[in-house]
Design a protein around this motif. Sequence first.
Motif, mmCIF file in Angstrom:
data_model
loop_
_atom_site.group_PDB
_atom_site.id
_atom_site.type_symbol
_atom_site.label_atom_id
_atom_site.label_comp_id
_atom_site.label_asym_id
_atom_site.label_seq_id
_atom_site.Cartn_x
_atom_site.Cartn_y
_atom_site.Cartn_z
ATOM 1 N N ILE A 17 0.334 -11.383 1.901
ATOM 2 C CA ILE A 17 0.483 -11.068 0.473
ATOM 3 C C ILE A 17 -0.844 -10.627 -0.117
ATOM 4 C CG2 ILE A 17 0.913 -12.124 -1.783
ATOM 5 C CD1 ILE A 17 3.094 -13.797 -0.402
ATOM 6 N N PHE A 18 -1.918 -11.341 0.236
ATOM 7 C CA PHE A 18 -3.220 -10.970 -0.307
ATOM 8 C C PHE A 18 -3.665 -9.594 0.200
ATOM 9 C CE2 PHE A 18 -7.854 -10.887 -0.141
ATOM 10 C CZ PHE A 18 -8.179 -11.230 -1.445
ATOM 11 N N VAL A 19 -3.493 -9.335 1.488
ATOM 12 C CA VAL A 19 -3.962 -8.069 2.065
ATOM 13 C C VAL A 19 -3.158 -6.886 1.526
ATOM 14 C CG1 VAL A 19 -4.149 -6.740 4.211
ATOM 15 C CG2 VAL A 19 -4.878 -9.145 4.139
ATOM 16 N N PHE A 20 -1.830 -6.975 1.562
ATOM 17 C CA PHE A 20 -1.013 -5.832 1.169
ATOM 18 C C PHE A 20 -1.008 -5.607 -0.344
ATOM 19 C CE2 PHE A 20 0.968 -6.917 5.309
ATOM 20 C CZ PHE A 20 0.728 -5.712 5.941
ATOM 21 N N SER A 21 -1.170 -6.669 -1.122
ATOM 22 C CA SER A 21 -1.263 -6.461 -2.573
ATOM 23 C C SER A 21 -2.573 -5.758 -2.934
ATOM 24 C CB SER A 21 -1.167 -7.801 -3.300
ATOM 25 O OG SER A 21 -2.217 -8.668 -2.913
ATOM 26 N N ALA A 22 -3.666 -6.128 -2.263
ATOM 27 C CA ALA A 22 -4.940 -5.445 -2.514
ATOM 28 C C ALA A 22 -4.882 -3.984 -2.076
ATOM 29 C CB ALA A 22 -6.067 -6.183 -1.794
ATOM 30 N N LEU A 23 -4.272 -3.724 -0.892
ATOM 31 C CA LEU A 23 -4.135 -2.339 -0.446
ATOM 32 C C LEU A 23 -3.229 -1.543 -1.370
ATOM 33 C CD1 LEU A 23 -3.785 -2.831 3.429
ATOM 34 C CD2 LEU A 23 -5.769 -1.977 2.173
ATOM 35 N N GLY A 24 -2.138 -2.147 -1.812
ATOM 36 C CA GLY A 24 -1.235 -1.441 -2.719
ATOM 37 C C GLY A 24 -1.892 -1.110 -4.035
ATOM 38 N N TYR A 25 -2.675 -2.044 -4.579
ATOM 39 C CA TYR A 25 -3.375 -1.761 -5.832
ATOM 40 C C TYR A 25 -4.373 -0.628 -5.654
ATOM 41 C CZ TYR A 25 -6.766 -2.380 -9.584
ATOM 42 O OH TYR A 25 -7.628 -2.160 -10.632
ATOM 43 N N THR A 26 -5.113 -0.623 -4.541
ATOM 44 C CA THR A 26 -6.123 0.414 -4.314
ATOM 45 C C THR A 26 -5.484 1.788 -4.115
ATOM 46 O OG1 THR A 26 -7.543 -1.248 -3.279
ATOM 47 C CG2 THR A 26 -8.066 1.076 -2.868
ATOM 48 N N MET A 27 -4.399 1.852 -3.354
ATOM 49 C CA MET A 27 -3.771 3.133 -3.059
ATOM 50 C C MET A 27 -3.013 3.717 -4.246
ATOM 51 S SD MET A 27 -2.327 2.301 0.764
ATOM 52 C CE MET A 27 -3.455 1.903 2.107
ATOM 53 N N GLU A 28 -2.584 2.884 -5.165
ATOM 54 C CA GLU A 28 -1.809 3.373 -6.303
ATOM 55 C C GLU A 28 -2.656 3.706 -7.519
ATOM 56 O OE1 GLU A 28 1.652 3.937 -6.612
ATOM 57 O OE2 GLU A 28 1.432 3.864 -4.438
ATOM 58 N N GLN A 29 -3.956 3.499 -7.451
ATOM 59 C CA GLN A 29 -4.805 3.782 -8.596
ATOM 60 C C GLN A 29 -4.905 5.276 -8.905
ATOM 61 O OE1 GLN A 29 -6.376 1.562 -10.860
ATOM 62 N NE2 GLN A 29 -4.767 0.384 -9.807
ATOM 63 N N SER A 30 -4.702 6.133 -7.916
ATOM 64 C CA SER A 30 -4.802 7.584 -8.137
ATOM 65 C C SER A 30 -3.595 8.146 -8.872
ATOM 66 C CB SER A 30 -4.964 8.302 -6.791
ATOM 67 O OG SER A 30 -3.855 8.044 -5.937
ATOM 68 N N HIS A 31 -2.496 7.422 -8.952
ATOM 69 C CA HIS A 31 -1.300 7.920 -9.633
ATOM 70 C C HIS A 31 -1.384 7.591 -11.122
ATOM 71 C CE1 HIS A 31 2.939 8.679 -10.544
ATOM 72 N NE2 HIS A 31 2.990 9.332 -9.364
ATOM 73 N N PRO A 32 -1.120 8.583 -12.006
ATOM 74 C CA PRO A 32 -1.262 8.330 -13.456
ATOM 75 C C PRO A 32 -0.237 7.328 -13.989
ATOM 76 C CG PRO A 32 -0.302 10.488 -13.054
ATOM 77 C CD PRO A 32 -0.753 9.975 -11.727
ATOM 78 N N GLU A 33 0.942 7.214 -13.381
ATOM 79 C CA GLU A 33 1.980 6.292 -13.859
ATOM 80 C C GLU A 33 2.128 5.083 -12.917
ATOM 81 O OE1 GLU A 33 5.536 8.517 -14.239
ATOM 82 O OE2 GLU A 33 4.762 9.833 -15.814
ATOM 83 N N THR A 34 1.014 4.616 -12.458
ATOM 84 C CA THR A 34 1.057 3.493 -11.508
ATOM 85 C C THR A 34 1.597 2.224 -12.169
ATOM 86 O OG1 THR A 34 -0.286 2.129 -10.048
ATOM 87 C CG2 THR A 34 -1.322 2.889 -12.065
ATOM 88 N N LEU A 35 2.325 1.440 -11.389
ATOM 89 C CA LEU A 35 2.868 0.154 -11.849
ATOM 90 C C LEU A 35 2.018 -1.019 -11.389
ATOM 91 C CD1 LEU A 35 6.663 0.791 -11.132
ATOM 92 C CD2 LEU A 35 5.444 1.013 -13.311
ATOM 93 N N PHE A 36 0.991 -0.722 -10.605
ATOM 94 C CA PHE A 36 0.103 -1.761 -10.090
ATOM 95 C C PHE A 36 -1.106 -1.847 -11.029
ATOM 96 C CE2 PHE A 36 2.702 -0.387 -6.641
ATOM 97 C CZ PHE A 36 2.869 -1.474 -5.799
ATOM 98 N N ARG A 37 -1.028 -2.736 -12.019
ATOM 99 C CA ARG A 37 -2.076 -2.841 -13.033
ATOM 100 C C ARG A 37 -3.257 -3.683 -12.569
ATOM 101 N NH1 ARG A 37 -0.675 1.440 -15.986
ATOM 102 N NH2 ARG A 37 1.544 1.330 -16.571
#
Length: 485
Positions: free
Chosen positions: A333-353
């Motif tokens: 959970i810790f690893v994939f949540s951190a990766l998901g947050y990092t990878m989704e930062q480039s999208h303007p409508e990201t849901l990972f705040r």
Amino acid sequence: MWTLPRTRFAHCNGSSSSDEKEIAVNIGGVRLVLCGDILNRYPDSRLAELVNCSTRSFDVISSLCDDYDPGKREFYFDRDPDSFKCIVEVYYFGEIHMKRGICPICFIKEMEFWKIDLSYLDECCKSDLTEKEEELAEIADKVKLILDDLDCDPNVSRTERWQKFLWKLMEKPESSLPARVIAVVSFLFILVSSLVMCLGTIPDLQVEDSEGNRVEHPTLDAIETACIGWFTVEYVLRLASSPNKVRFALSFMNMIDFLAILPFYVVLVLTYLGTAMMELVNVQQAVQALRIMRIARIFKLARHSSGLQTLTYALKRSFKELGLLLMYMGVGIFVFSALGYTMEQSHPETLFRSIPQSFWWAIITMTTVGYGDIYPKTTLGRCNAAISFLCGVIAIALPIHPIINNFVIYYNKQKVLETAAKHELELMELRALELAVGSSSRRSDAPGNAWEGAMRASRSDTYIPLLSGAHRTEREPVKKKKSLT
């Protein structure tokens, strides 16, 4: 006929001196010639004593063996030859390994007879011995409990007799038909109470009070009151008849029973007395919070279900596997949540705040729930999600088999223990019958009194093999097969 490898007799090569120290033993019909020099490696053992006392009197020799043939110079032992095959290995390898199929308790008795210390037993065999001793202790406890229920001591007072009768009536469904009926009625009350709790939350079955608040229907409220009355009477009777009040109160299942009836009386106190000390809104909030505690009643079913009890014990034995599962899931959970947050930062409508907010997404993804409220929108984020739920499936599947295996092992073990306890009781009844027949033939007492006295004697620890046999070191006398002369 079985023999030992010749290589072990390298220093006992048939010379006259070695022939004088050789002894022939007959173990349960199996004959074997052993070298005295090898047996003297353990001088405190029974075989070494036989080698060193072969020239002494028959009285000394007869104290070490069951019979002796001076013509053949052969010692006879009425022992288990299979166990001896394992025990004799200590003279050549310095350790003993118990073969499969031999009872560990009987094997330990054989080692004690041959005067071999238990420290020479392999570690793997010691674990089997420990497990077997625990099983025997559990069987002995079951037999003791059953005997306590069956025992009718005429010296106890009437109050103690009624207390014991009430305890068996409320706590031992298998003791009598009325006790079984009470257990069934209690089980039905638990189901009705749980059903009423669920039906009371349906808006169509609710009514409005004088203040316009939605409350439970009066009929459901009356049924709830009746169920609480039964639970209260049952708990009070069980507490009053309990032999150990403190142990009863601190028991986990009894604490659940107490918590199941406590909210009802607390709500009554808050409803009729709390309004004078607190605001009405606070009282209503406290009442709603306490009503949630009624869900503890469903756990009362565990008292009447052996399957739920087995599942509970299996989970207790699986704490290590459950801990590994939580560790795997926590790291993932810790690893994939951190990766998901990092990878989704480039999208303007990201849901990972934030990363903590991404924990929720990682949990529902790795457990393959996937509510869809948070989802990745980039290509890298979707690849990360695919890897995360694959790892989640693997992490959940790994400890499942050990947990199921523990459940099956414990369930089968309980069945074996119950069967063994019943066999022990049957043996004790036979022993009581033999004592009754013997005492009635020697005395002029009534047969009924003789049988009762024999049954009381058979219920003592002396006549319970599992209580005394597991750690008994003295060997029972064996009838001589033939005289020493």
